[in-house]
Scaffold this motif. Sequence first.
Motif, PDB file in Angstrom:
ATOM      1  N   GLN A   1       0.839  -1.188   0.000  1.00  0.00           N
ATOM      2  CA  GLN A   1       0.000   0.000   0.000  1.00  0.00           C
ATOM      3  C   GLN A   1       0.885   1.254   0.000  1.00  0.00           C
ATOM      4  N   LYS A   2       0.361   2.296  -0.578  1.00  0.00           N
ATOM      5  CA  LYS A   2       1.125   3.537  -0.769  1.00  0.00           C
ATOM      6  C   LYS A   2       1.514   4.188   0.555  1.00  0.00           C
ATOM      7  N   GLY A   3       2.761   4.654   0.597  1.00  0.00           N
ATOM      8  CA  GLY A   3       3.204   5.495   1.694  1.00  0.00           C
ATOM      9  C   GLY A   3       3.490   4.793   3.000  1.00  0.00           C
ATOM     10  N   ASN A   4       3.577   3.476   2.993  1.00  0.00           N
ATOM     11  CA  ASN A   4       3.859   2.739   4.229  1.00  0.00           C
ATOM     12  C   ASN A   4       4.958   1.727   3.937  1.00  0.00           C
ATOM     13  N   MET A   5       6.174   2.202   3.816  1.00  0.00           N
ATOM     14  CA  MET A   5       7.276   1.332   3.443  1.00  0.00           C
ATOM     15  C   MET A   5       7.611   0.311   4.510  1.00  0.00           C
TER      16      MET A   5
ATOM     17  N   MET B   1       3.789   4.703  -6.751  1.00  0.00           N
ATOM     18  CA  MET B   1       3.807   6.108  -6.352  1.00  0.00           C
ATOM     19  C   MET B   1       4.769   6.376  -5.194  1.00  0.00           C
ATOM     20  N   ASP B   2       5.435   5.331  -4.711  1.00  0.00           N
ATOM     21  CA  ASP B   2       6.434   5.521  -3.660  1.00  0.00           C
ATOM     22  C   ASP B   2       7.809   5.852  -4.228  1.00  0.00           C
ATOM     23  N   GLY B   3       7.890   5.974  -5.541  1.00  0.00           N
ATOM     24  CA  GLY B   3       9.080   6.497  -6.201  1.00  0.00           C
ATOM     25  C   GLY B   3      10.378   5.811  -5.842  1.00  0.00           C
ATOM     26  N   ALA B   4      11.340   6.606  -5.377  1.00  0.00           N
ATOM     27  CA  ALA B   4      12.679   6.096  -5.072  1.00  0.00           C
ATOM     28  C   ALA B   4      12.639   5.017  -4.001  1.00  0.00           C
ATOM     29  N   ASP B   5      11.716   5.136  -3.049  1.00  0.00           N
ATOM     30  CA  ASP B   5      11.592   4.106  -2.020  1.00  0.00           C
ATOM     31  C   ASP B   5      11.158   2.773  -2.632  1.00  0.00           C
ATOM     32  N   ALA B   6      10.270   2.834  -3.604  1.00  0.00           N
ATOM     33  CA  ALA B   6       9.837   1.619  -4.293  1.00  0.00           C
ATOM     34  C   ALA B   6      10.992   0.993  -5.051  1.00  0.00           C
ATOM     35  N   PHE B   7      11.782   1.832  -5.718  1.00  0.00           N
ATOM     36  CA  PHE B   7      12.951   1.327  -6.456  1.00  0.00           C
ATOM     37  C   PHE B   7      13.935   0.642  -5.516  1.00  0.00           C
ATOM     38  N   ALA B   8      14.179   1.284  -4.378  1.00  0.00           N
ATOM     39  CA  ALA B   8      15.114   0.712  -3.402  1.00  0.00           C
ATOM     40  C   ALA B   8      14.608  -0.625  -2.886  1.00  0.00           C
ATOM     41  N   GLU B   9      13.298  -0.721  -2.690  1.00  0.00           N
ATOM     42  CA  GLU B   9      12.719  -1.986  -2.213  1.00  0.00           C
ATOM     43  C   GLU B   9      12.817  -3.070  -3.279  1.00  0.00           C
ATOM     44  N   MET B  10      12.625  -2.700  -4.535  1.00  0.00           N
ATOM     45  CA  MET B  10      12.783  -3.657  -5.627  1.00  0.00           C
ATOM     46  C   MET B  10      14.214  -4.193  -5.662  1.00  0.00           C
TER      47      MET B  10
ATOM     48  N   GLY C   1      -1.324   4.196 -16.841  1.00  0.00           N
ATOM     49  CA  GLY C   1      -0.671   5.127 -17.754  1.00  0.00           C
ATOM     50  C   GLY C   1       0.142   6.211 -17.077  1.00  0.00           C
ATOM     51  N   ALA C   2       0.220   6.208 -15.760  1.00  0.00           N
ATOM     52  CA  ALA C   2       0.960   7.243 -15.041  1.00  0.00           C
ATOM     53  C   ALA C   2       2.461   7.123 -15.302  1.00  0.00           C
ATOM     54  N   PRO C   3       3.163   8.257 -15.361  1.00  0.00           N
ATOM     55  CA  PRO C   3       4.613   8.223 -15.613  1.00  0.00           C
ATOM     56  C   PRO C   3       5.384   7.453 -14.549  1.00  0.00           C
ATOM     57  N   GLU C   4       4.885   7.449 -13.321  1.00  0.00           N
ATOM     58  CA  GLU C   4       5.555   6.700 -12.249  1.00  0.00           C
ATOM     59  C   GLU C   4       5.563   5.202 -12.543  1.00  0.00           C
ATOM     60  N   VAL C   5       4.485   4.727 -13.181  1.00  0.00           N
ATOM     61  CA  VAL C   5       4.406   3.308 -13.529  1.00  0.00           C
ATOM     62  C   VAL C   5       5.410   2.987 -14.635  1.00  0.00           C
ATOM     63  N   ALA C   6       5.536   3.901 -15.574  1.00  0.00           N
ATOM     64  CA  ALA C   6       6.511   3.710 -16.647  1.00  0.00           C
ATOM     65  C   ALA C   6       7.934   3.661 -16.089  1.00  0.00           C
ATOM     66  N   SER C   7       8.220   4.519 -15.124  1.00  0.00           N
ATOM     67  CA  SER C   7       9.546   4.530 -14.501  1.00  0.00           C
ATOM     68  C   SER C   7       9.807   3.228 -13.762  1.00  0.00           C
ATOM     69  N   LEU C   8       8.789   2.747 -13.072  1.00  0.00           N
ATOM     70  CA  LEU C   8       8.943   1.484 -12.347  1.00  0.00           C
ATOM     71  C   LEU C   8       9.153   0.323 -13.314  1.00  0.00           C
ATOM     72  N   ALA C   9       8.434   0.329 -14.437  1.00  0.00           N
ATOM     73  CA  ALA C   9       8.594  -0.732 -15.434  1.00  0.00           C
ATOM     74  C   ALA C   9      10.015  -0.744 -15.994  1.00  0.00           C
ATOM     75  N   LYS C  10      10.561   0.435 -16.234  1.00  0.00           N
ATOM     76  CA  LYS C  10      11.937   0.534 -16.724  1.00  0.00           C
ATOM     77  C   LYS C  10      12.912  -0.016 -15.689  1.00  0.00           C
ATOM     78  N   LYS C  11      12.691   0.322 -14.426  1.00  0.00           N
ATOM     79  CA  LYS C  11      13.547  -0.170 -13.347  1.00  0.00           C
ATOM     80  C   LYS C  11      13.465  -1.694 -13.247  1.00  0.00           C
ATOM     81  N   ALA C  12      12.283  -2.232 -13.417  1.00  0.00           N
ATOM     82  CA  ALA C  12      12.112  -3.686 -13.362  1.00  0.00           C
ATOM     83  C   ALA C  12      12.933  -4.364 -14.456  1.00  0.00           C
TER      84      ALA C  12
ATOM     85  N   THR D   1       5.289  -2.426   3.776  1.00  0.00           N
ATOM     86  CA  THR D   1       5.709  -3.060   2.524  1.00  0.00           C
ATOM     87  C   THR D   1       6.887  -3.989   2.752  1.00  0.00           C
ATOM     88  N   ARG D   2       7.892  -3.518   3.473  1.00  0.00           N
ATOM     89  CA  ARG D   2       9.070  -4.344   3.742  1.00  0.00           C
ATOM     90  C   ARG D   2       8.714  -5.555   4.592  1.00  0.00           C
ATOM     91  N   GLN D   3       7.825  -5.349   5.578  1.00  0.00           N
ATOM     92  CA  GLN D   3       7.428  -6.468   6.428  1.00  0.00           C
ATOM     93  C   GLN D   3       6.696  -7.542   5.620  1.00  0.00           C
TER      94      GLN D   3
END
Length: 294
Positions: free
Chosen positions: A80-84, A113-122, A145-156, A87-89
């Motif tokens: 869920q958004k905003g609760n890293m 939508m957690d941006g850099a935190d999501a990338f770090a968790e990945m 279609g959000a740009p954040e999703v596109a960024s995450l897909a690229k990171k994946a 998410t980690r647990q």
Amino acid sequence: MKPTRRYALTVFLLLYVLLVHAQKDTAHYHGKIIDMHVHIAVMPGEENTMSGERNHTLANIRTYMAAANVEKAAIITIAQKGNMADTRQRNDSIIALSKKYPSLIPVCSVHPMDGADAFAEMERVHKQGVSIIKLHPNSQGFDVGAPEVASLAKKAGELHLVLLFDSYSPVDNNEIGKLIMLAAMNQDTRFIFAHMGLVNFPQLLTIEALKKYPWYKNNIWCDISAIAPVLGHSPFHDQLVWTIRTIGVDQFLFGSDYPVFNPADAIKSVHGMGFTRAEEQLLFYGNASRLLQQ
């Protein structure tokens, strides 16, 4: 009719019935199964939140796997958004279970939508052997279609991770198109579209157009969880099977969507769709095995 003739006729009919049953049984694949879509309760109180008929505790999942000859099951959590911390647990719980029980495939999650935190968790879960990340536009509340999703897909793609997307939206009729475009623009990332778009499945035929281009890497898989038991015996049956065969049976994966669906019913629904035994082997085992080894 004399008793001897009656007896002979009875035996003949019995043998005939057994022969027909045996022929039908051997027409289907009954080997080991990889279930690519299983929800598991990892937090207290979650075990009864997805079905009124069955809960999705570890014990119940393992019992189902043994009964259904499931060799491996992909166990899913959703961030869920905003609760890293949460998410980690959740991700750590999934990973720990997979290490204790090698038959479980960890499907971790982040929120785009957690941006850099999501990338770090990945990156963190990838280092621990995770190869699949779950994203659920409906329950996580984001637009594909959000740009954040596109960024995450690229990171994946950079991390060689598979993205498992829920692919049915009751409010966004363009979601399948957005998912296909996301995959087309991120050819180094592998995607699984869960539920095959459900009632919007004909839109997946756009994948056929992508195959015309030399740069397309066939990076889209679909799992048939939910759609097989819901539409497999419906008036849409022929169209559904034709769509799967047209795109290519080798790009589809079995999923039970446990606990929402009874796994035995999910397996039976696939058997009832009219695929050949060789096609069923791919759906139940071969395709997932190939994807997981890539």
